[in-house]
Write a protein that holds these residues in place. Structure first.
Motif, short mmCIF file in Angstrom:
data_model
loop_
_atom_site.label_atom_id
_atom_site.label_comp_id
_atom_site.label_asym_id
_atom_site.label_seq_id
_atom_site.Cartn_x
_atom_site.Cartn_y
_atom_site.Cartn_z
N MET A 1 0.76 -0.96 0.08
CA MET A 1 -0.07 0.00 0.05
C MET A 1 0.92 1.13 -0.02
SD MET A 1 -2.83 1.23 2.55
CE MET A 1 -1.90 1.88 3.88
N ALA A 2 0.41 2.47 -0.68
CA ALA A 2 1.08 3.44 -0.73
C ALA A 2 0.96 4.35 0.68
CB ALA A 2 0.59 4.45 -1.87
N TYR A 3 1.81 5.16 0.79
CA TYR A 3 1.80 6.17 2.17
C TYR A 3 1.56 7.43 1.51
CZ TYR A 3 3.34 1.90 4.37
OH TYR A 3 3.61 0.35 4.84
N SER A 4 0.98 8.26 2.36
CA SER A 4 0.85 9.73 1.81
C SER A 4 -0.12 10.45 3.24
CB SER A 4 0.29 10.19 0.84
OG SER A 4 -1.25 9.81 0.88
N ILE A 5 0.11 11.63 3.15
CA ILE A 5 -0.76 12.61 4.25
C ILE A 5 -2.06 12.23 3.99
CG2 ILE A 5 -1.24 14.62 2.63
CD1 ILE A 5 0.03 14.24 6.39
N TYR A 6 -2.40 11.77 3.18
CA TYR A 6 -3.92 11.49 2.67
C TYR A 6 -4.17 10.27 3.49
CZ TYR A 6 -3.70 14.96 -0.99
OH TYR A 6 -3.49 15.97 -1.62
N HIS A 7 -3.38 9.05 3.40
CA HIS A 7 -3.64 7.81 4.03
C HIS A 7 -3.23 8.32 5.38
CE1 HIS A 7 -2.19 6.68 0.06
NE2 HIS A 7 -2.67 5.51 0.12
N PHE A 8 -2.35 9.11 5.80
CA PHE A 8 -2.29 9.55 7.50
C PHE A 8 -3.70 9.99 7.98
CE2 PHE A 8 -1.19 12.68 10.70
CZ PHE A 8 -0.51 11.56 11.45
N PHE A 9 -4.45 10.94 6.98
CA PHE A 9 -5.58 11.27 7.53
C PHE A 9 -6.82 10.29 7.61
CE2 PHE A 9 -9.61 13.59 6.40
CZ PHE A 9 -9.78 14.24 7.48
N GLY A 53 8.11 5.27 -7.24
CA GLY A 53 7.45 5.33 -8.34
C GLY A 53 6.00 5.22 -8.43
N ASP A 54 5.52 6.22 -7.56
CA ASP A 54 3.83 6.53 -7.50
C ASP A 54 3.85 7.98 -7.82
OD1 ASP A 54 1.29 7.12 -6.66
OD2 ASP A 54 1.32 5.56 -5.09
N SER A 55 3.27 8.34 -8.93
CA SER A 55 3.33 9.41 -9.40
C SER A 55 1.87 10.33 -8.67
CB SER A 55 2.87 9.33 -10.79
OG SER A 55 1.60 8.76 -11.04
N GLN A 56 0.94 9.46 -8.23
CA GLN A 56 -0.11 10.18 -7.16
C GLN A 56 0.26 10.35 -6.12
OE1 GLN A 56 -3.78 7.97 -7.45
NE2 GLN A 56 -4.97 9.87 -7.25
#
Length: 288
Positions: A1-9, A53-56
């Protein structure tokens, strides 16, 4: 799974009932699998892992925790709030704990040199609580160099007025340029024969117009809500941000929570529009 501030939220939303109950924000049960570093009392308090390698979703966002027992934002000590940071400056130096943790998490730190900065803010008023995860641009409405130099300009002008002195415009500008960077005066200085060292620190206080918890300034940020705020300058931005958030909640199997969310544009007092994602928090009873 990707990680980002959106996943954090999204993870915060899954655990939102814990916000009113957690005594110290740093004790909140954050998903450590998402994080490349965790610090206490040192910027950043948290950092999201990088994605390859995740552009989004690039990941790598930096998060500072701000906790208050009122609907005010605690002062920023030493680190002026900004919307982004150069990660090389944060990880420089021998035995740098941030670099050590990020490398241990498997991150190629310099592959994303400029990191987005977010602030997780919690405020309380009697039995009510507001929580906001907001982009640093909510507080950085002018460049940091401008903020520092203009502040010094005011101090310099006051001193000159008291002395009845004047400086040429060129000399004054040269002095202000010298003091436009925080590191110029924030280093520890050694003075011969002095038994102590001196270091100047900056304390940054948020004006009412940028206090996202202020009910008079931002009534849309209601009591007992968890909010995510990010700059939004066009319909294209709004559609992209909405799509990214929806995608993340689907990935994390919490689409139901996304459907319960209120999404709206918030007009910042100084700095344009922010897109807000808002969900309700359970209210505490008095004395709980």
């Amino acid at each position: 799974m990707a990680y980002s501030i959106y996943h954090f939220f999204a993870d915060l939303c899954r655990k939102k009932e814990k916000f009113p109950l957690t005594n110290k924000l740093e004790s909140f049960p954050f998903d450590e699998q998402m994080l490349s570093c965790i610090n206490t009392g040192k910027f950043p308090d948290l950092a999201i892992k990088l994605n390859r390698g995740d552009s989004q979703f690039t990941g790598g966002e930096l998060v500072e925790l701000k906790d208050s027992k009122i609907y005010g934002i605690a002062s920023f000590n030493s680190t002026i709030p900004t919307g982004e940071k150069n990660i090389e400056k944060l990880t420089a130096g021998q035995e740098n704990i941030i670099r050590t943790q990020m490398q241990a998490a498997g991150n190629d730190i310099l592959s994303l040199p400029i990191r987005q900065v977010f602030y997780l803010i919690r405020g309380r008023k009697q039995s009510n609580v507001k929580v906001c995860l907001t982009h640093g641009k909510f507080f950085e409405t002018v460049p940091v160099s401008t903020l520092i130099s203009e502040s010094f300009a005011q101090a310099l002008e006051e001193c000159l007025n008291e002395l009845g002195e004047t400086l040429s415009a060129a000399m004054k500008q040269k002095l202000l340029d010298l003091f436009s960077e925080q590191q110029t005066f924030s280093k520890t200085r050694n003075v011969d024969d002095a038994s102590v060292r001196l270091r100047f620190r900056i304390m940054t206080e948020v004006k009412a117009g940028a206090n996202i918890l202020n009910p008079n300034q931002y009534p849309q940020i209601r009591d007992n809500t968890l909010n995510f705020g990010v700059p939004c300058h066009s319909d294209t931005d709004q559609n992209r941000l909405h799509s990214q958030m929806k995608t993340v909640f689907k990935e994390m199997n919490c689409t139901r929570l996304f459907s319960q969310m209120e999404i709206f544009i918030l007009q910042h007092y100084f700095n344009g529009n922010f897109l807000i994602f808002q969900t309700n928090l359970p209210a505490l009873t008095e004395g709980a």
